[in-house]
Design a protein around this motif. Structure first.
Motif, short mmCIF file in Angstrom:
data_model
loop_
_atom_site.label_atom_id
_atom_site.label_comp_id
_atom_site.label_asym_id
_atom_site.label_seq_id
_atom_site.Cartn_x
_atom_site.Cartn_y
_atom_site.Cartn_z
N SER A 143 12.60 -3.35 5.28
CA SER A 143 12.64 -3.27 3.81
C SER A 143 13.87 -3.97 3.25
O SER A 143 13.80 -4.68 2.25
N LYS A 144 15.03 -3.77 3.89
CA LYS A 144 16.26 -4.42 3.43
C LYS A 144 16.16 -5.94 3.57
O LYS A 144 16.63 -6.68 2.70
N LYS A 145 15.56 -6.40 4.66
CA LYS A 145 15.41 -7.84 4.86
C LYS A 145 14.52 -8.45 3.78
O LYS A 145 14.85 -9.51 3.22
N ILE A 146 13.41 -7.78 3.50
CA ILE A 146 12.51 -8.27 2.45
C ILE A 146 13.23 -8.28 1.11
O ILE A 146 13.07 -9.20 0.30
N PHE A 147 14.05 -7.27 0.86
CA PHE A 147 14.78 -7.17 -0.41
C PHE A 147 15.80 -8.31 -0.54
O PHE A 147 15.96 -8.89 -1.62
N GLU A 148 16.50 -8.61 0.55
CA GLU A 148 17.46 -9.72 0.53
C GLU A 148 16.76 -11.04 0.23
O GLU A 148 17.24 -11.86 -0.56
N GLU A 149 15.62 -11.27 0.86
CA GLU A 149 14.87 -12.50 0.62
C GLU A 149 14.34 -12.54 -0.82
O GLU A 149 14.30 -13.60 -1.45
N GLN A 175 0.81 -1.22 0.00
CA GLN A 175 0.00 0.00 0.00
C GLN A 175 0.85 1.27 0.00
O GLN A 175 0.32 2.37 0.12
N ARG A 176 2.17 1.13 -0.12
CA ARG A 176 3.09 2.28 -0.09
C ARG A 176 2.90 3.11 1.18
O ARG A 176 2.93 4.33 1.14
N ASN A 177 2.73 2.47 2.32
CA ASN A 177 2.44 3.25 3.53
C ASN A 177 3.29 2.87 4.73
O ASN A 177 2.98 3.23 5.86
N ASN A 178 4.39 2.11 4.54
CA ASN A 178 5.22 1.73 5.68
C ASN A 178 5.73 2.96 6.43
O ASN A 178 5.69 3.01 7.66
N TYR A 179 6.24 3.95 5.70
CA TYR A 179 6.72 5.17 6.34
C TYR A 179 5.58 6.11 6.70
O TYR A 179 5.65 6.86 7.67
N SER A 180 4.52 6.09 5.89
CA SER A 180 3.44 7.06 6.09
C SER A 180 2.65 6.82 7.37
O SER A 180 1.86 7.65 7.78
N LYS A 181 2.88 5.70 8.03
CA LYS A 181 2.23 5.44 9.31
C LYS A 181 2.96 6.12 10.46
O LYS A 181 2.42 6.26 11.55
N LEU A 182 4.21 6.53 10.20
CA LEU A 182 5.03 7.14 11.25
C LEU A 182 4.73 8.62 11.37
O LEU A 182 4.29 9.26 10.43
N SER A 183 5.03 9.18 12.55
CA SER A 183 4.94 10.63 12.72
C SER A 183 5.83 11.05 13.88
O SER A 183 5.96 10.33 14.87
N TYR A 184 6.46 12.21 13.72
CA TYR A 184 7.31 12.76 14.78
C TYR A 184 6.41 13.44 15.81
O TYR A 184 5.63 14.32 15.49
N LYS A 185 6.55 13.01 17.08
CA LYS A 185 5.68 13.51 18.15
C LYS A 185 6.47 14.20 19.26
O LYS A 185 6.01 14.28 20.39
N LEU A 227 12.92 8.39 19.43
CA LEU A 227 11.85 7.43 19.13
C LEU A 227 11.54 7.44 17.64
O LEU A 227 11.39 6.38 17.02
N TYR A 228 11.45 8.63 17.06
CA TYR A 228 11.14 8.72 15.63
C TYR A 228 12.24 8.06 14.80
O TYR A 228 11.95 7.30 13.87
N LYS A 229 13.50 8.32 15.13
CA LYS A 229 14.60 7.72 14.39
C LYS A 229 14.56 6.20 14.49
O LYS A 229 14.76 5.49 13.50
N ASN A 230 14.29 5.67 15.69
CA ASN A 230 14.21 4.22 15.86
C ASN A 230 13.11 3.62 14.99
O ASN A 230 13.27 2.53 14.42
N GLN A 231 11.99 4.33 14.86
CA GLN A 231 10.89 3.82 14.03
C GLN A 231 11.27 3.83 12.55
O GLN A 231 10.98 2.88 11.82
N VAL A 232 11.94 4.90 12.12
CA VAL A 232 12.38 4.98 10.73
C VAL A 232 13.44 3.91 10.45
O VAL A 232 13.42 3.25 9.40
N ASP A 233 14.36 3.71 11.39
CA ASP A 233 15.38 2.67 11.26
C ASP A 233 14.74 1.30 11.10
O ASP A 233 15.20 0.46 10.31
N GLN A 234 13.67 1.05 11.86
CA GLN A 234 13.02 -0.25 11.84
C GLN A 234 12.36 -0.51 10.49
O GLN A 234 12.45 -1.62 9.94
N VAL A 235 11.70 0.50 9.94
CA VAL A 235 11.07 0.35 8.62
C VAL A 235 12.14 0.04 7.58
O VAL A 235 11.96 -0.83 6.72
N TYR A 236 13.26 0.76 7.64
CA TYR A 236 14.34 0.54 6.67
C TYR A 236 14.94 -0.86 6.83
O TYR A 236 15.19 -1.55 5.83
#
Length: 536
Positions: A176-182, A149-159, A164-173
């Protein structure tokens, strides 16, 4: 005959696609070496499709990010048999990642696809499922698998919590890299595909760090802040107190070398990240104002660190951004833009880049440096309760006017940079050679009067005026492109306008940079008597 001709074209492009297929082993290595620029032949990409949506492909779009303005690619519809079929030809010059969008009756389909010249792509939409088929389907289906749905990042927001925001962005990335490797293990994909997608994933990650997501309305995706990390932090109470942010820790080991990749200049997030990191990290403006000071700093950084197509893209994009933010609305900044445009015209930049600066140049030639009547007629009130137009205020003296635009946010918060500037402006001898005018955008008249009295040590009551129009409806803020959503303007703003409404400078440097401010004011005071009229 039309149908037979279409079938011939289809077979032709299928053969071209087979001939150009460059597959490698299951897990190709990422190529980090810079490759020499090769002048590729412009080849057609054939796109076909079938859908069970009631409105078919009537609302279908393909975005070409190789252009500066993200245009629709050059296309030619061969034959549209029914609205549920999609035979089209697109001319593309280089391999790149494009964005495909389709509005169904009940659903919105959106994905990225990696395409190469000569590709034949077939897509099918059935029962709300979006899928690519065909020989090179693995090149087109990755993003559907990684982020349907092109929304992995769009669910995040800086509060307000940067860590905390950086950790969430790091997790999405990381996901994505794991899925790409597979995906590389499961599918036969080319090394070129791996290089491009790896870069796009990293660039999207970097952009979400530099332009934090802001909370949107319920049901809508959270969009990236257009003003970047620094401006986002300034709206956070914790950072407004000490102003200390360790950007190197936040961004990690990112360096200018990560952006010296001309082979990725056609990719959307790479281009977004390049400009964002130049503006917000490498140059790191104290204030994100689109003025001469910041423009010079960005162009200097580009000239010292980049060459070739990367440098040409960055220069043109920077000039375009500044123009769209109001730079060029006065005689001095107009001359600066024209000078930079002339330099680009002398280079061997791509024709589409030169077309953009030619358009800017033509627009500047017709730009009204003198304020239009709609701005001059905007109503103001004085502390004594008199109502005057902006033009009448400008014409009260026989000197040029130093304009200080300030106020409060629509939620009532004080503008701290505005307050800091009052004392510095009050003792500036260069401004004393001009008539001072202070305009507040505060929508609360009683609060404005109270603020003026609170700062009367620095503010002359006779120079104080308040715009009657709300900040987001003011012709002044609109003309000078100061408005920001939802209902406030970017302040403080300092400008110099003569008594006839001729704009000499529409965005002076911050009062924190006293040396540069003095330099610009000296230039204005020396030149204002020799500046010609708008018709010169």
């Amino acid at each position: 005959m039309k149908l037979n001709f279409t079938l011939i074209i289809i077979n032709l492009f299928l053969l071209v696609s087979c001939a150009n297929d460059t597959k490698t082993s299951k897990i190709p290595a990422i190529d980090n070496q810079k490759e020499p620029e090769i002048e590729n032949e412009v080849l057609p990409m054939y796109l076909s499709g079938k859908t069970d949506e009631n409105n078919g492909f009537e609302n279908f779009d393909l975005i070409d990010y190789s252009t500066l303005d993200n245009a629709r690619p050059n296309k030619n519809v061969i034959h549209l048999v029914h609205k549920d079929s999609l035979p089209k030809l697109y001319k593309i010059k280089k391999s790149q990642i494009m964005e495909l969008m389709m509005w169904g009756e009940d659903d919105f389909y959106n994905t990225l696809v990696f395409v190469t010249p000569g590709d034949s792509i077939h897509l099918e939409v059935n029962n709300g499922k979006f899928e690519f088929l065909g020989k090179n389907a693995a090149h087109y289906n990755f993003y559907l698998k990684a982020d349907p749905q092109r929304n992995n990042y769009s669910k995040l927001s800086y509060k307000g919590d940067l860590e905390l925001y950086k950790n969430q962005v790091d997790q999405v990335y990381a996901n994505s890299k794991k899925i790409f490797e597979e995906y590389q293990i499961e599918h036969n994909v080319s090394r070129e595909f791996v290089n491009y997608v790896s870069n796009e994933l990293k660039s999207e990650y970097l952009y979400n760090l530099s332009n934090p997501r802001e909370k949107s309305k319920p049901g809508n995706p959270n969009y990236n802040s257009i003003n970047g990390l620094t401006e986002t932090l300034k709206k956070t109470p914790a950072f407004r107190i000490d102003g200390v942010v360790d950007l190197s820790s936040y961004y990690g080991d990112i360096s200018v070398e990560d952006f010296k990749r001309p082979d990725f200049v056609n990719n959307d997030y790479f281009k977004r990240s390049l400009i964002s990191y130049i503006r917000q990290y490498f140059v790191n403006h104290e204030y994100l104002d689109y003025n001469e000071e910041n423009l010079d700093a960005e162009l200097k950084f580009v000239n010292e660190n980049f060459t070739g197509e990367i440098a040409n893209f960055a220069r043109v994009k920077i000039l375009s951004d500044y123009y769209n933010k109001g730079f060029g609305n006065d005689k001095i900044s107009q001359e600066i833009l024209l000078r930079e445009i002339q330099q680009i015209e002398k280079t061997e930049a791509r024709e589409d880049y030169k077309a953009v600066v030619r358009e800017l140049k033509a627009d500047l030639a017709y730009r009204l440096i003198k304020l239009p009547e709609s701005v001059l007629s905007e109503k103001m009130t004085s502390l004594e309760g008199d109502t005057l137009t902006f033009g009448e205020i400008l014409d009260k003296g026989n000197k040029s006017n130093f304009i200080n635009i300030w106020g409060r946010s629509y939620t009532g918060e004080q503008c701290l940079p505005c307050l800091e500037g009052f004392e510095k402006l009050s003792v500036n001898e260069d401004i004393d050679k001009l008539d001072r005018i202070s305009i507040s955008l505060d929508h609360d008249e009683d609060r404005w009067e109270k603020d003026v009295r609170s700062f009367q040590a620095y503010l002359n009551p006779r120079e104080q005026f308040r715009s009657v129009a709300p900040p987001h409806k003011s012709m002044i803020t609109t003309f000078f492109k100061m408005t920001l959503p939802p209902k406030y303007a970017k302040i403080p703003r300092y400008m110099i306008i003569d008594n006839e409404g001729l704009v000499l400078y529409n965005n002076l440097p911050s009062t924190n940079d006293s040396i540069l401010l003095k330099k610009v004011l000296t230039k204005i005071n020396n030149q204002k008597s020799t500046l010609g009229s708008p018709q010169d």
